[in-house]
Design a protein around this motif. Structure first.
Motif, mmCIF file in Angstrom:
data_model
loop_
_atom_site.group_PDB
_atom_site.id
_atom_site.type_symbol
_atom_site.label_atom_id
_atom_site.label_comp_id
_atom_site.label_asym_id
_atom_site.label_seq_id
_atom_site.Cartn_x
_atom_site.Cartn_y
_atom_site.Cartn_z
ATOM 1 N N THR A 123 0.718 -1.233 0.018
ATOM 2 C CA THR A 123 0.103 0.105 -0.177
ATOM 3 C C THR A 123 0.838 1.398 0.131
ATOM 4 O O THR A 123 0.297 2.253 -0.383
ATOM 5 C CB THR A 123 -0.938 -0.034 1.270
ATOM 6 N N TRP A 124 2.236 0.874 0.576
ATOM 7 C CA TRP A 124 3.107 2.296 0.447
ATOM 8 C C TRP A 124 4.075 2.185 -0.698
ATOM 9 O O TRP A 124 4.202 3.260 -1.473
ATOM 10 C CB TRP A 124 3.699 2.279 1.574
ATOM 11 N N GLY A 126 3.957 -0.238 -3.624
ATOM 12 C CA GLY A 126 3.592 -0.884 -4.681
ATOM 13 C C GLY A 126 3.818 -2.278 -4.782
ATOM 14 O O GLY A 126 4.197 -2.944 -3.974
ATOM 15 N N ASP A 222 5.824 9.170 -5.696
ATOM 16 C CA ASP A 222 4.386 9.346 -5.872
ATOM 17 C C ASP A 222 3.419 8.810 -5.168
ATOM 18 O O ASP A 222 2.719 9.292 -4.583
ATOM 19 C CB ASP A 222 4.296 9.382 -7.440
ATOM 20 N N ARG A 223 3.793 7.278 -4.869
ATOM 21 C CA ARG A 223 2.938 6.536 -4.389
ATOM 22 C C ARG A 223 2.879 6.756 -2.795
ATOM 23 O O ARG A 223 1.773 7.006 -2.077
ATOM 24 C CB ARG A 223 3.160 5.068 -4.731
ATOM 25 N N ARG A 227 -0.113 8.475 -0.672
ATOM 26 C CA ARG A 227 -0.971 7.803 0.619
ATOM 27 C C ARG A 227 -0.705 8.543 1.986
ATOM 28 O O ARG A 227 -1.731 8.692 2.614
ATOM 29 C CB ARG A 227 -0.135 6.513 0.716
#
Length: 239
Positions: A123-124, A126, A222-223, A227
């Motif tokens: 979830t952080w 990828g 970016d991810r 989040r």
């Protein structure tokens, strides 16, 4: 919309890609750089989220600014203000939460893979099981109580942890090309002393294929940043 608070310790360790990412999304932010003589704020009141940047000092050094950063980290956690720590910033998070910062089993400098640990890590970070990230550290954090380990490596078993919406990283996802080249040009005595280690890359190795490596790491950033701010928006009551 409340701004993002960014704690900077040294001139050469600015927000770099993080600043560009926030600007591209129209998110206001305020940077306080203690090397420039700027004191950190007394409180996180009025801020949506907080990022703590790196620095060449040890998190254990007896510097008032480091202890101030730790107080702000605890203040933010108590106030449900999401905290994001980059390298030294992650180590300060660990200390604030009751864990030790100790010499890393091996120094890590340059581009190195990490292993994501457990389903929550995706979830952080990828879907890649071993993303390659940029490292520059001699110390490492132990895990605080209630922390969830998210990433590891052979040279450093604790690469990232989360406590709820708060993320500590041992690596530098905020890196951009200008920051990379400035660091490569500014080797210090500690770097030279560690340069024999296989986990320490020389300048040409760090710069080799830097454009592609930075693009891949910035996609990961970016991810991470999305989040982190999503937690801030949820806490503020925005969808």
């Amino acid at each position: 919309m409340k701004p993002v608070l960014i704690l900077q310790h040294l001139h050469q360790d600015g927000p770099a890609y993080l600043a560009r990412w926030l600007q591209a999304r129209g998110r206001r932010f305020e940077v306080f750089n203690t090397e420039a003589g700027q004191d950190f704020p007394d409180t996180v009141d009025g801020y949506a989220a907080m990022a703590v940047l790196g620095g060449e000092m040890s998190a254990n050094d007896p510097l008032p600014s480091l202890r101030h950063a730790e107080r702000l980290i605890l203040d933010a956690i108590d106030a449900d203000v999401p905290v994001l720590g980059h390298c030294l910033g992650g180590q300060l998070m660990a200390r604030a939460l009751g864990a030790k910062v100790v010499p890393s089993p091996a120094p890590e400098i340059g581009w190195h893979p990490i292993r994501v640990v457990g389903p929550a890590a995706a979830t952080w970070f990828g879907d890649s099981p071993e993303p390659v990230v940029f490292q520059w550290h001699y110390d490492a954090f132990e895990l605080p109580p209630r922390a969830q380990l998210l990433a590891s490596s052979g040279a450093c078993p604790h690469q990232a942890f989360a406590v709820g919406p708060h993320l500590a990283m041992q690596f530098h996802v905020e890196l951009d090309d200008a920051k990379l080249r400035a660091w490569v040009a500014a080797h210090d005595e500690r770097f030279l002393a560690a340069s024999h280690a296989p986990t320490v890359h020389d300048g040409p190795t760090m710069l080799n294929d830097a454009g592609r490596r930075l693009r891949l790491q910035q996609a990961l950033a970016d991810r991470v940043y999305a989040r982190w701010l999503a937690f801030a928006d949820t806490a503020s009551g925005r969808p």
